[in-house]
Scaffold this active site. Structure first.
Site, short mmCIF file in Angstrom:
data_model
loop_
_atom_site.label_atom_id
_atom_site.label_comp_id
_atom_site.label_asym_id
_atom_site.label_seq_id
_atom_site.Cartn_x
_atom_site.Cartn_y
_atom_site.Cartn_z
N HIS A 59 11.90 11.81 -55.69
CA HIS A 59 12.76 10.69 -55.30
C HIS A 59 14.15 11.19 -54.92
O HIS A 59 14.70 10.83 -53.87
CB HIS A 59 12.85 9.68 -56.45
CG HIS A 59 13.76 8.53 -56.19
ND1 HIS A 59 13.29 7.31 -55.78
CD2 HIS A 59 15.10 8.41 -56.28
CE1 HIS A 59 14.33 6.49 -55.63
NE2 HIS A 59 15.44 7.14 -55.93
N GLU A 60 14.71 12.05 -55.78
CA GLU A 60 16.06 12.57 -55.51
C GLU A 60 16.06 13.50 -54.29
O GLU A 60 17.04 13.54 -53.54
CB GLU A 60 16.62 13.29 -56.73
CG GLU A 60 16.78 12.40 -57.97
CD GLU A 60 17.52 11.10 -57.72
OE1 GLU A 60 18.47 11.08 -56.91
OE2 GLU A 60 17.15 10.09 -58.33
#
Length: 153
Positions: A67-68
């Site tokens: 996600h990051e």
């Protein structure tokens, strides 16, 4: 898992999933409370909450990292990196990255204790979450004085 192991894991995930290198710093940040991780726009670093690994395990940690990394790669390329951007949502789907992190704290509500007060005249009971100064207040029904009852558990 130490910061250097996290750095290696993020670099490996970036190469395998995105086919692009991660060239900045990755570290744990135990001060994060409500989120699994965050991408720092200013220095392009990624911070991960160590509770993700401790509470949910390696699979969830890799999900947070992906996600990051979506934020990271889109920002580096000058595309829409924010949660509401179409580019970001599309890349999340393509990489099977989670949109949200699983909760890191238990959602069970703490048992709330109440203070119980009683009017000495009409015996009306008051239940309060905050303690009140019984010298300052009177009964709302009869204007009698109020006494505090012991808390029973």
């Amino acid at each position: 898992m130490m910061n250097n192991e996290l750095q290696t894991l993020i670099e490996k995930t970036s190469d395998e999933v995105f086919g692009k290198p991660f060239l900045h710093i990755a570290r744990y940040n135990s001060r994060l409370r409500t989120t699994g991780g965050r991408y720092m726009l200013a220095d392009h670093s990624i911070e991960i909450n160590p509770l993700v690994l401790k509470v949910h395990g390696m699979k969830e940690l890799v999900g947070v990292i992906k996600h990051e990394l979506c934020h990271y790669h889109l920002h580096i390329e000058g595309r829409g990196y924010k949660h509401r951007d179409a580019d970001f949502r599309k890349l999340l789907k393509e990489t099977s990255s989670p949109r949200f992190c699983l909760p890191l704290t238990s959602s069970k509500q703490k048992s709330l204790s109440f203070y119980i007060y009683k009017c000495t005249s009409c015996e009306l009971e008051y239940q309060r979450r905050r303690r009140m100064d019984i010298k300052k207040y009177r009964c709302g029904r009869c204007a009698g004085s109020i006494k505090e009852l012991p808390i029973s558990q």
